[in-house]
Design a protein around this motif. Structure first.
Motif, PDB file in Angstrom:
ATOM      1  N   ILE A 148       0.837  -1.204   0.000  1.00 10.02           N
ATOM      2  CA  ILE A 148       0.000   0.000   0.000  1.00 10.02           C
ATOM      3  C   ILE A 148       0.868   1.250   0.000  1.00 10.02           C
ATOM      4  CG2 ILE A 148      -1.610   1.344   1.415  1.00 10.02           C
ATOM      5  CD1 ILE A 148      -2.873  -1.342   2.263  1.00 10.02           C
ATOM      6  N   ARG A 149       1.899   1.235   0.829  1.00  8.82           N
ATOM      7  CA  ARG A 149       2.793   2.402   0.926  1.00  8.82           C
ATOM      8  C   ARG A 149       3.485   2.683  -0.399  1.00  8.82           C
ATOM      9  NH1 ARG A 149       8.046   3.681   1.958  1.00  8.82           N
ATOM     10  NH2 ARG A 149       8.702   1.503   1.885  1.00  8.82           N
ATOM     11  N   LEU A 150       3.991   1.608  -1.061  1.00  6.01           N
ATOM     12  CA  LEU A 150       4.704   1.785  -2.329  1.00  6.01           C
ATOM     13  C   LEU A 150       3.762   2.226  -3.444  1.00  6.01           C
ATOM     14  CD1 LEU A 150       7.025  -1.360  -2.170  1.00  6.01           C
ATOM     15  CD2 LEU A 150       7.702   1.021  -1.855  1.00  6.01           C
ATOM     16  N   THR A 151       2.548   1.650  -3.459  1.00  5.27           N
ATOM     17  CA  THR A 151       1.578   2.034  -4.490  1.00  5.27           C
ATOM     18  C   THR A 151       1.221   3.504  -4.363  1.00  5.27           C
ATOM     19  OG1 THR A 151       0.676  -0.211  -4.545  1.00  5.27           O
ATOM     20  CG2 THR A 151      -0.697   1.534  -5.450  1.00  5.27           C
ATOM     21  N   LYS A 152       1.017   3.960  -3.130  1.00  6.78           N
ATOM     22  CA  LYS A 152       0.698   5.364  -2.911  1.00  6.78           C
ATOM     23  C   LYS A 152       1.799   6.276  -3.458  1.00  6.78           C
ATOM     24  CE  LYS A 152      -3.235   5.539  -0.531  1.00  6.78           C
ATOM     25  NZ  LYS A 152      -4.383   6.383  -0.965  1.00  6.78           N
ATOM     26  N   LYS A 153       3.032   5.782  -3.424  1.00  7.42           N
ATOM     27  CA  LYS A 153       4.160   6.566  -3.949  1.00  7.42           C
ATOM     28  C   LYS A 153       4.247   6.490  -5.469  1.00  7.42           C
ATOM     29  CE  LYS A 153       8.160   6.476  -1.983  1.00  7.42           C
ATOM     30  NZ  LYS A 153       9.417   5.987  -1.378  1.00  7.42           N
ATOM     31  N   GLY A 154       3.406   5.634  -6.100  1.00  8.70           N
ATOM     32  CA  GLY A 154       3.395   5.548  -7.554  1.00  8.70           C
ATOM     33  C   GLY A 154       4.281   4.458  -8.117  1.00  8.70           C
ATOM     34  N   ILE A 155       4.715   3.509  -7.265  1.00 12.32           N
ATOM     35  CA  ILE A 155       5.578   2.414  -7.730  1.00 12.32           C
ATOM     36  C   ILE A 155       4.713   1.237  -8.169  1.00 12.32           C
ATOM     37  CG2 ILE A 155       7.347   0.738  -7.044  1.00 12.32           C
ATOM     38  CD1 ILE A 155       8.423   2.866  -5.107  1.00 12.32           C
ATOM     39  N   TYR A 156       4.894   0.776  -9.402  1.00 11.66           N
ATOM     40  CA  TYR A 156       4.127  -0.348  -9.941  1.00 11.66           C
ATOM     41  C   TYR A 156       4.690  -1.646  -9.370  1.00 11.66           C
ATOM     42  CZ  TYR A 156       1.994  -3.557 -13.279  1.00 11.66           C
ATOM     43  OH  TYR A 156       1.294  -4.582 -13.860  1.00 11.66           O
ATOM     44  N   LEU A 157       3.833  -2.495  -8.793  1.00  9.10           N
ATOM     45  CA  LEU A 157       4.285  -3.697  -8.097  1.00  9.10           C
ATOM     46  C   LEU A 157       4.003  -4.986  -8.854  1.00  9.10           C
ATOM     47  CD1 LEU A 157       3.063  -2.762  -4.508  1.00  9.10           C
ATOM     48  CD2 LEU A 157       5.355  -2.489  -5.458  1.00  9.10           C
ATOM     49  N   GLY A 158       3.350  -4.905 -10.013  1.00 12.85           N
ATOM     50  CA  GLY A 158       3.022  -6.112 -10.761  1.00 12.85           C
ATOM     51  C   GLY A 158       4.249  -6.766 -11.377  1.00 12.85           C
ATOM     52  N   ASN A 159       4.167  -8.075 -11.579  1.00 15.75           N
ATOM     53  CA  ASN A 159       5.258  -8.804 -12.232  1.00 15.75           C
ATOM     54  C   ASN A 159       5.159  -8.748 -13.755  1.00 15.75           C
ATOM     55  OD1 ASN A 159       6.426  -9.720  -9.786  1.00 15.75           O
ATOM     56  ND2 ASN A 159       4.859 -11.313  -9.633  1.00 15.75           N
ATOM     57  N   TYR A 160       3.931  -8.523 -14.240  1.00 17.65           N
ATOM     58  CA  TYR A 160       3.710  -8.512 -15.676  1.00 17.65           C
ATOM     59  C   TYR A 160       3.076  -7.189 -16.086  1.00 17.65           C
ATOM     60  CZ  TYR A 160       4.315 -13.480 -14.845  1.00 17.65           C
ATOM     61  OH  TYR A 160       4.804 -14.700 -14.442  1.00 17.65           O
ATOM     62  N   ALA A 161       3.380  -6.778 -17.291  1.00 20.74           N
ATOM     63  CA  ALA A 161       2.842  -5.518 -17.795  1.00 20.74           C
ATOM     64  C   ALA A 161       1.397  -5.693 -18.204  1.00 20.74           C
ATOM     65  CB  ALA A 161       3.670  -5.053 -18.989  1.00 20.74           C
ATOM     66  N   PRO A 162       0.532  -4.746 -17.854  1.00 19.50           N
ATOM     67  CA  PRO A 162      -0.838  -4.792 -18.372  1.00 19.50           C
ATOM     68  C   PRO A 162      -0.825  -4.621 -19.897  1.00 19.50           C
ATOM     69  CG  PRO A 162      -0.610  -3.187 -16.579  1.00 19.50           C
ATOM     70  CD  PRO A 162       0.766  -3.594 -16.975  1.00 19.50           C
ATOM     71  N   TYR A 163      -1.906  -5.046 -20.539  1.00 16.90           N
ATOM     72  CA  TYR A 163      -1.998  -4.887 -21.992  1.00 16.90           C
ATOM     73  C   TYR A 163      -1.844  -3.402 -22.325  1.00 16.90           C
ATOM     74  CZ  TYR A 163      -3.558  -5.924 -26.729  1.00 16.90           C
ATOM     75  OH  TYR A 163      -3.616  -6.092 -28.100  1.00 16.90           O
ATOM     76  N   GLY A 164      -0.959  -3.108 -23.272  1.00 18.52           N
ATOM     77  CA  GLY A 164      -0.666  -1.720 -23.629  1.00 18.52           C
ATOM     78  C   GLY A 164       0.685  -1.243 -23.132  1.00 18.52           C
ATOM     79  N   TYR A 165       1.350  -2.102 -22.332  1.00 12.98           N
ATOM     80  CA  TYR A 165       2.652  -1.740 -21.762  1.00 12.98           C
ATOM     81  C   TYR A 165       3.643  -2.894 -21.921  1.00 12.98           C
ATOM     82  CZ  TYR A 165      -0.151   1.834 -19.407  1.00 12.98           C
ATOM     83  OH  TYR A 165      -1.005   2.862 -19.131  1.00 12.98           O
ATOM     84  N   LYS A 166       4.908  -2.597 -21.703  1.00 15.17           N
ATOM     85  CA  LYS A 166       5.931  -3.621 -21.543  1.00 15.17           C
ATOM     86  C   LYS A 166       6.834  -3.208 -20.396  1.00 15.17           C
ATOM     87  CE  LYS A 166       8.801  -1.726 -25.301  1.00 15.17           C
ATOM     88  NZ  LYS A 166       9.437  -2.031 -26.605  1.00 15.17           N
ATOM     89  N   MET A 167       7.532  -4.156 -19.811  1.00 15.91           N
ATOM     90  CA  MET A 167       8.343  -3.898 -18.627  1.00 15.91           C
ATOM     91  C   MET A 167       9.801  -3.699 -19.007  1.00 15.91           C
ATOM     92  SD  MET A 167       6.013  -4.110 -16.272  1.00 15.91           S
ATOM     93  CE  MET A 167       6.803  -4.304 -14.679  1.00 15.91           C
ATOM     94  N   ILE A 168      10.439  -2.722 -18.366  1.00 17.73           N
ATOM     95  CA  ILE A 168      11.876  -2.495 -18.545  1.00 17.73           C
ATOM     96  C   ILE A 168      12.512  -2.327 -17.166  1.00 17.73           C
ATOM     97  CG2 ILE A 168      11.582  -1.407 -20.812  1.00 17.73           C
ATOM     98  CD1 ILE A 168      12.102   1.309 -19.370  1.00 17.73           C
ATOM     99  N   ASP A 169      13.834  -2.544 -17.091  1.00 24.37           N
ATOM    100  CA  ASP A 169      14.553  -2.350 -15.837  1.00 24.37           C
ATOM    101  C   ASP A 169      14.586  -0.867 -15.471  1.00 24.37           C
ATOM    102  OD1 ASP A 169      15.092  -5.035 -15.539  1.00 24.37           O
ATOM    103  OD2 ASP A 169      16.963  -4.923 -16.688  1.00 24.37           O
ATOM    104  N   SER A 170      14.552  -0.594 -14.161  1.00 27.24           N
ATOM    105  CA  SER A 170      14.623   0.797 -13.688  1.00 27.24           C
ATOM    106  C   SER A 170      15.813   0.949 -12.751  1.00 27.24           C
ATOM    107  CB  SER A 170      13.326   1.153 -12.964  1.00 27.24           C
ATOM    108  OG  SER A 170      13.268   0.469 -11.721  1.00 27.24           O
ATOM    109  N   ASP A 171      15.968   2.139 -12.207  1.00 29.93           N
ATOM    110  CA  ASP A 171      17.038   2.375 -11.226  1.00 29.93           C
ATOM    111  C   ASP A 171      16.511   2.236  -9.793  1.00 29.93           C
ATOM    112  OD1 ASP A 171      15.422   4.558 -11.226  1.00 29.93           O
ATOM    113  OD2 ASP A 171      17.025   6.050 -11.480  1.00 29.93           O
ATOM    114  N   LEU A 172      15.321   1.637  -9.645  1.00 30.80           N
ATOM    115  CA  LEU A 172      14.744   1.403  -8.318  1.00 30.80           C
ATOM    116  C   LEU A 172      15.059  -0.012  -7.851  1.00 30.80           C
ATOM    117  CD1 LEU A 172      11.211   2.967  -8.928  1.00 30.80           C
ATOM    118  CD2 LEU A 172      13.151   4.041  -7.781  1.00 30.80           C
ATOM    119  N   TYR A 173      15.209  -0.169  -6.537  1.00 28.45           N
ATOM    120  CA  TYR A 173      15.516  -1.488  -5.969  1.00 28.45           C
ATOM    121  C   TYR A 173      14.572  -1.767  -4.797  1.00 28.45           C
ATOM    122  CZ  TYR A 173      19.738  -1.594  -8.782  1.00 28.45           C
ATOM    123  OH  TYR A 173      20.609  -1.607  -9.849  1.00 28.45           O
TER     124      TYR A 173
END
Length: 514
Positions: A148-173
């Protein structure tokens, strides 16, 4: 005002290095604000301390709390979960009881107040620290708070991209040092997303009509050989990510997988992320308002077979069309494409009757199998005891004959005046009589056991027919619980109903007019 002491604890070095305490602290402080007469007085922190490996006396913070309690410095001990106090079933319940005996209220943010007023409360208190199975649920609660805390900050927590997106590596850990992935717009699919919103918001298509339109146009989903359906379209239309807001907690698990939760329970980011916007907020809002205006008010009607019926040809759900008792079952796959071979319209009430009758027959078969072993065990037990009776009767017969011989010897000794011999024979006679009495007692006990086993067998035989009757009389919720234990799936064909049960019979085929 009640003075509150908050205990925060993390067990592992990993949690210590990543400082897992803020989640507990934030939840406890938030909980205190809900109480008008509470004021935070003290905070106790244990870093890297196992509540299982270390005993009470080895934990300095617990000793500090006990000292503060004795000095009347706190009135309430508050924890995030009760396992923060400890996890030793042979010790922690007594720590909690000691605190309560000193007049301290013991509270958990997620589990409420622990009270010990009677033996039942004592049992619950003990079980709290004895049940290891509950640990996964507690971990889940802590994990959810962090999500909940991370989502509120705008961090996407899903393992897979929703339709319309693809996943890339970020500088977040993550806390454990794992590199996070973030979604970015995948234009080829994003164009289809825009088309979906426009069909609903501008052309005022329903979700079924949008799915049929996409299938007929040959537009493929990401999953191979999967067709569009109204549920997938609704998932897309409802998802706030397309207007730039990541979210969490939109679904919950049930027997068929995941189902949508009410929108007012979703956790949504506080700020919009312009990098992931596919449709404007106005278009998103218009599409959702149109969907809301067409949705049926009230909760979905729960039926006996809800979630169990599938098409035997295309494996799609077959659902009732309408809310009356006499509505018909229609194939969702046929609605999507029109290509499914299924053409029967089973009436709901008649189908429920057929399935109920088959379940009752199955229960009759299943319970006989279930009770057979119990009856066989008792029959074997009776046979073993009958063998013991046979042996006992031999011993009793021998003992009775021996007593007759001893009586003759006693008379002979008396007549001859042999006092010592008479005394010895009399003692042997008494011993043999005691032995005979014990043998007769054993015989009586074994016969009673045989009677008891016979009564149990008769009771079991009498009980056998009641299961199907209980199913017939049970309310809908209980019937569905029974179905969930027995039935895997119900497949509907044009000429038959196939009920796939879990065990021990693999399949029941019903061929009759519906």
């Amino acid at each position: 005002m009640k003075r509150i002491g908050c205990l925060y604890r993390v067990s592992t070095k990993k949690q210590t290095y990543n400082n897992d305490i803020p989640v507990q602290k934030k939840a406890c402080r938030k909980f205190i604000k809900t109480k008008n007469d509470w004021i935070l007085t003290k905070e106790y922190t244990e870093l890297g301390v196992s509540g299982y490996k270390l005993g009470e006396k080895e934990r300095d913070v617990l000793q500090t709390i006990k000292k503060d309690v004795c000095n009347k410095e706190i009135d309430v001990l508050l924890v995030f979960l009760f396992d923060r106090i400890g996890r030793r079933e042979d010790e922690t319940p007594f720590v909690v009881k000691w605190l309560i005996d000193q007049g301290i209220e013991v509270w958990s943010v997620n589990e409420g107040q622990r009270e010990i007023k009677d033996n039942y409360d004592k049992l619950i208190n003990y079980i709290t620290y004895w049940q290891a199975e509950g640990e996964s649920e507690k971990i889940s609660v802590r994990s959810k708070e962090e999500k909940i805390r991370l989502t509120k900050k705008g961090i996407y927590l899903g393992n897979y991209a929703p339709y319309g997106y693809k996943m890339i590596d970020s500088d977040l850990y993550s806390k454990i040092g794992k590199q996070r992935k973030i979604p970015i717009i995948y234009e080829e699919e994003a164009e289809i997303i825009r088309q979906i919103y426009e069909l609903i918001a501008i052309k005022e298509y329903g979700t079924d009509k949008v799915a049929i339109y996409l299938n007929r146009k040959g537009i493929k989903r990401r999953k191979e050989n999967c067709l569009w359906d109204s549920n997938i379209i609704l998932e897309i239309v409802r998802n706030p990510i397309y207007k730039g807001y990541v979210s969490f907690g939109k679904r919950r698990r049930n027997r068929d997988g995941n189902i949508r939760k009410s929108k007012d329970t979703w956790i949504i980011a506080d700020k919009q992320n312009p990098d992931i916007i596919i449709v404007s907020e106005e278009l998103w809002q218009t599409a959702n308002e149109l969907i809301d205006s067409r949705s049926r008010k009230g909760s979905r009607l729960l039926r006996l077979l809800s979630g169990y019926t599938r098409c035997g040809y295309c494996n799609n759900h077959i659902v009732p069309k309408g809310r009356t008792k006499y509505c018909y079952m229609l194939c969702k796959g046929k609605q999507k494409t029109g290509d499914c071979k299924y053409h029967r319209n089973y009436r709901v009430d008649i189908l429920e009757t057929i399935v109920s009758n088959e379940v009752k027959k199955y229960l009759d078969t299943y319970k006989k199998i279930d009770f057979k072993n119990a009856i066989v065990k008792r029959v074997k037990r009776i046979k073993r005891r009958e063998e013991k009776i046979r042996i006992l009767n031999k011993k009793i017969s021998y003992s009775e004959n021996r007593l007759i011989e001893l009586k003759t010897d006693i008379v002979s000794a008396l007549m001859s005046g042999e006092k010592e011999r008479n005394k010895a024979i009399s003692q042997e006679f008494n011993d043999e009589m005691n032995k005979l009495n014990k043998l007769n007692e054993q015989l009586t006990t074994i016969k009673e056991e045989i009677n008891l086993n016979n009564q149990e067998i008769n009771s079991l035989k009498e009980y056998i027919p009641t299961w199907s009757k209980e199913f017939e009389k049970a309310p809908l919720e209980i019937k569905r619980q029974i179905l969930d234990k027995l039935i895997e799936q119900i497949y509907l064909y044009n000429d038959k109903v196939e009920i796939k049960v879990k065990y021990p019979i693999s399949m029941i085929l019903v061929k009759e007019k519906v």
